[in-house]
Design a protein around this motif. Sequence first.
Motif, PDB file in Angstrom:
ATOM      1  N   GLN A  11      15.654  -2.936  -1.480  1.00 20.18           N
ATOM      2  CA  GLN A  11      16.915  -2.525  -0.810  1.00 20.18           C
ATOM      3  C   GLN A  11      16.486  -2.785   0.893  1.00 20.18           C
ATOM      4  O   GLN A  11      17.432  -3.140   1.448  1.00 20.18           O
ATOM      5  CB  GLN A  11      17.605  -1.432  -1.161  1.00 20.18           C
ATOM      6  CG  GLN A  11      18.770  -0.903  -0.588  1.00 20.18           C
ATOM      7  CD  GLN A  11      19.364   0.231  -0.790  1.00 20.18           C
ATOM      8  OE1 GLN A  11      18.730   1.260  -0.958  1.00 20.18           O
ATOM      9  NE2 GLN A  11      20.539   0.591  -1.225  1.00 20.18           N
ATOM     10  N   TYR A  12      15.439  -1.964   0.924  1.00 13.64           N
ATOM     11  CA  TYR A  12      15.058  -1.885   2.370  1.00 13.64           C
ATOM     12  C   TYR A  12      14.710  -3.143   2.906  1.00 13.64           C
ATOM     13  O   TYR A  12      14.990  -3.324   3.973  1.00 13.64           O
ATOM     14  CB  TYR A  12      13.597  -1.082   2.281  1.00 13.64           C
ATOM     15  CG  TYR A  12      12.855  -1.244   3.811  1.00 13.64           C
ATOM     16  CD1 TYR A  12      13.183  -0.618   4.860  1.00 13.64           C
ATOM     17  CD2 TYR A  12      11.611  -1.946   3.587  1.00 13.64           C
ATOM     18  CE1 TYR A  12      12.386  -0.965   5.810  1.00 13.64           C
ATOM     19  CE2 TYR A  12      10.974  -2.251   4.829  1.00 13.64           C
ATOM     20  CZ  TYR A  12      11.460  -1.679   6.040  1.00 13.64           C
ATOM     21  OH  TYR A  12      10.657  -1.943   7.118  1.00 13.64           O
ATOM     22  N   GLY A  68       0.735  -1.200  -0.091  1.00 13.20           N
ATOM     23  CA  GLY A  68      -0.020   0.160  -0.079  1.00 13.20           C
ATOM     24  C   GLY A  68       0.844   1.467   0.048  1.00 13.20           C
ATOM     25  O   GLY A  68       0.295   2.270  -0.082  1.00 13.20           O
ATOM     26  N   VAL A  69       2.292   1.133   0.173  1.00 14.10           N
ATOM     27  CA  VAL A  69       3.130   2.423   0.301  1.00 14.10           C
ATOM     28  C   VAL A  69       3.043   2.963  -1.154  1.00 14.10           C
ATOM     29  O   VAL A  69       3.148   2.300  -2.162  1.00 14.10           O
ATOM     30  CB  VAL A  69       4.220   2.081   0.636  1.00 14.10           C
ATOM     31  CG1 VAL A  69       5.460   3.120   0.633  1.00 14.10           C
ATOM     32  CG2 VAL A  69       4.348   1.547   2.129  1.00 14.10           C
ATOM     33  N   PRO A  70       2.914   4.299  -1.475  1.00 15.04           N
ATOM     34  CA  PRO A  70       2.765   4.681  -2.676  1.00 15.04           C
ATOM     35  C   PRO A  70       4.242   4.626  -3.416  1.00 15.04           C
ATOM     36  O   PRO A  70       5.189   4.784  -2.795  1.00 15.04           O
ATOM     37  CB  PRO A  70       2.668   6.152  -2.724  1.00 15.04           C
ATOM     38  CG  PRO A  70       2.035   6.158  -1.297  1.00 15.04           C
ATOM     39  CD  PRO A  70       2.581   5.054  -0.403  1.00 15.04           C
ATOM     40  N   TYR A  71       4.191   4.434  -4.881  1.00 13.76           N
ATOM     41  CA  TYR A  71       5.439   4.230  -5.572  1.00 13.76           C
ATOM     42  C   TYR A  71       5.855   5.809  -5.851  1.00 13.76           C
ATOM     43  O   TYR A  71       5.142   6.511  -6.242  1.00 13.76           O
ATOM     44  CB  TYR A  71       5.372   3.579  -6.707  1.00 13.76           C
ATOM     45  CG  TYR A  71       6.410   3.461  -7.911  1.00 13.76           C
ATOM     46  CD1 TYR A  71       7.099   2.399  -7.828  1.00 13.76           C
ATOM     47  CD2 TYR A  71       6.906   4.518  -8.541  1.00 13.76           C
ATOM     48  CE1 TYR A  71       8.438   2.096  -8.534  1.00 13.76           C
ATOM     49  CE2 TYR A  71       7.969   4.626  -9.211  1.00 13.76           C
ATOM     50  CZ  TYR A  71       8.548   3.451  -9.488  1.00 13.76           C
ATOM     51  OH  TYR A  71       9.694   3.477 -10.101  1.00 13.76           O
ATOM     52  N   VAL A  72       7.114   6.028  -5.604  1.00 11.51           N
ATOM     53  CA  VAL A  72       7.770   7.452  -6.033  1.00 11.51           C
ATOM     54  C   VAL A  72       9.077   7.293  -6.389  1.00 11.51           C
ATOM     55  O   VAL A  72       9.859   6.550  -5.747  1.00 11.51           O
ATOM     56  CB  VAL A  72       7.739   8.207  -4.624  1.00 11.51           C
ATOM     57  CG1 VAL A  72       8.580   9.574  -4.894  1.00 11.51           C
ATOM     58  CG2 VAL A  72       6.434   8.545  -3.981  1.00 11.51           C
ATOM     59  N   TYR A  73       9.515   7.555  -7.808  1.00  9.16           N
ATOM     60  CA  TYR A  73      10.611   7.703  -8.085  1.00  9.16           C
ATOM     61  C   TYR A  73      11.870   8.394  -7.042  1.00  9.16           C
ATOM     62  O   TYR A  73      11.542   9.072  -6.709  1.00  9.16           O
ATOM     63  CB  TYR A  73      10.942   8.594  -9.486  1.00  9.16           C
ATOM     64  CG  TYR A  73      10.795   7.594 -10.569  1.00  9.16           C
ATOM     65  CD1 TYR A  73      11.693   6.533 -10.966  1.00  9.16           C
ATOM     66  CD2 TYR A  73       9.557   7.849 -11.582  1.00  9.16           C
ATOM     67  CE1 TYR A  73      11.460   5.601 -12.117  1.00  9.16           C
ATOM     68  CE2 TYR A  73       9.362   7.255 -12.672  1.00  9.16           C
ATOM     69  CZ  TYR A  73      10.260   5.992 -12.879  1.00  9.16           C
ATOM     70  OH  TYR A  73      10.096   5.273 -14.133  1.00  9.16           O
ATOM     71  N   GLY A  74      12.733   7.341  -6.776  1.00  5.89           N
ATOM     72  CA  GLY A  74      13.697   7.973  -5.746  1.00  5.89           C
ATOM     73  C   GLY A  74      13.384   7.548  -4.394  1.00  5.89           C
ATOM     74  O   GLY A  74      14.101   7.845  -3.527  1.00  5.89           O
ATOM     75  N   GLY A  75      12.289   7.017  -4.271  1.00 10.29           N
ATOM     76  CA  GLY A  75      11.555   6.803  -2.992  1.00 10.29           C
ATOM     77  C   GLY A  75      12.490   5.588  -2.116  1.00 10.29           C
ATOM     78  O   GLY A  75      12.382   4.544  -2.745  1.00 10.29           O
ATOM     79  N   SER A  76      12.803   5.782  -0.948  1.00 10.87           N
ATOM     80  CA  SER A  76      13.451   4.842  -0.175  1.00 10.87           C
ATOM     81  C   SER A  76      13.047   4.968   1.269  1.00 10.87           C
ATOM     82  O   SER A  76      13.771   4.499   2.008  1.00 10.87           O
ATOM     83  CB  SER A  76      14.912   5.070  -0.339  1.00 10.87           C
ATOM     84  OG  SER A  76      15.509   6.344   0.093  1.00 10.87           O
ATOM     85  N   THR A  77      11.930   5.580   1.502  1.00 10.06           N
ATOM     86  CA  THR A  77      11.638   5.765   2.874  1.00 10.06           C
ATOM     87  C   THR A  77      10.217   4.837   3.200  1.00 10.06           C
ATOM     88  O   THR A  77       9.329   4.777   2.484  1.00 10.06           O
ATOM     89  CB  THR A  77      10.894   7.057   3.042  1.00 10.06           C
ATOM     90  OG1 THR A  77      12.147   8.067   2.610  1.00 10.06           O
ATOM     91  CG2 THR A  77      10.454   7.295   4.393  1.00 10.06           C
TER      92      THR A  77
END
Length: 375
Positions: free
Chosen positions: A302-303, A281-290
């Motif tokens: 990676q997470y 359910g976490v939104p896809y965001v380019y560069g997102g690593s949070t």
Amino acid sequence: MKKFGIRLLTAVAASSMIVTPVMAAPSVDSLEENKAAAQSEVSSLQSQLTELLTKAGELEEDLIAKGEEIIEAKEDLKAAEEKEEQQYEDMKLRIKYMYEKGDASMLVSLIESDSFADLVNKAEYIQNVHTYDRKMLDEYVETTRKIDNLKTTLEDEQKEMETLQTEYEAQGQELSNTIESKKDEVANLDAQIQAAAEAAAREAAERQAAEEAANNGGNDGENGGAAANGGNGGATTNNGGGTTNNGGGNTGSTGGGNVSAPSGNTSAAQTIVNAAYSQLGVPYVYGGSTPGAALDCSGLTQYCHRVAGISIARTSQAQGGGGKAVSNPQPGDLVCYGTHVGIYIGGGQMIHAPHTGDVVRVASVYGSPWYRRYW
């Protein structure tokens, strides 16, 4: 009448010979040449695909960097807007204090000044307060405007890069399809070569059997039959060689030898899977690593590995080239594509962050991925 009948029969026979010409079967050598040409074309296309995927990998790195800049710009914008709101509230308090009491209060304050210098100071203070408020508000509005413009610029650049990535992926898919079709063609040629070799072996055996039968009798014919079996064995070797070539191609695409049985720390593998489930359910965001807020495909994988105490690269292409290649994926393995990755959870399914506008979710493994193991 007899002459007419003879001429008619002659014409019919001649025409039948013209209509049904005898076509020579392709030779083994010509089929080998065709196979070599097709394999050469496959190698050339494979080189093109590798170059294209390299460019796509570089583009992915740029997309991640640009996405991180956009995330930072949005955070800066949010902070600026909060400061602007606070400044606005402070100004309202000042306005309420200085103006809601009316001009008389301000006048009384000035009249009650101890001296002319005190009066000047109070008047100057009031003016300075107004000037300061206007200055600070202008500064925050300008800061907000600049950050908003920066965000818009970065988003426009990201859209351009996404368009390029789409083009790269489309070209890569086209090349992949072409290579697969050529591999099928090569496999078909292998079958033709085997069939031709078997036919040649049978013909040779028949000739040998006939010659030996004429000279020595049936015993030599049996030996000829054995020779025919040997010919078939040679044909199988040819086909096996073709299979080896195809297998080599697959090995190259997966980056090395495959591991078929589970190995390593299965507890870490389960931790990876659990971490993937936690991000649904976490939104896809380019560069997102949070985690819990914004993730892209490689940021998610990676997470999940980091939670298990495993350090892997940031981009999908680098992740797809590391670890160990596996042919029988287990939960916790990476599902790898040219420009995408996910976490395999078993049963032909994976958890992945698909694309912009979507969220981390469970999906069926699609296409022709390869698998990597880091646990």
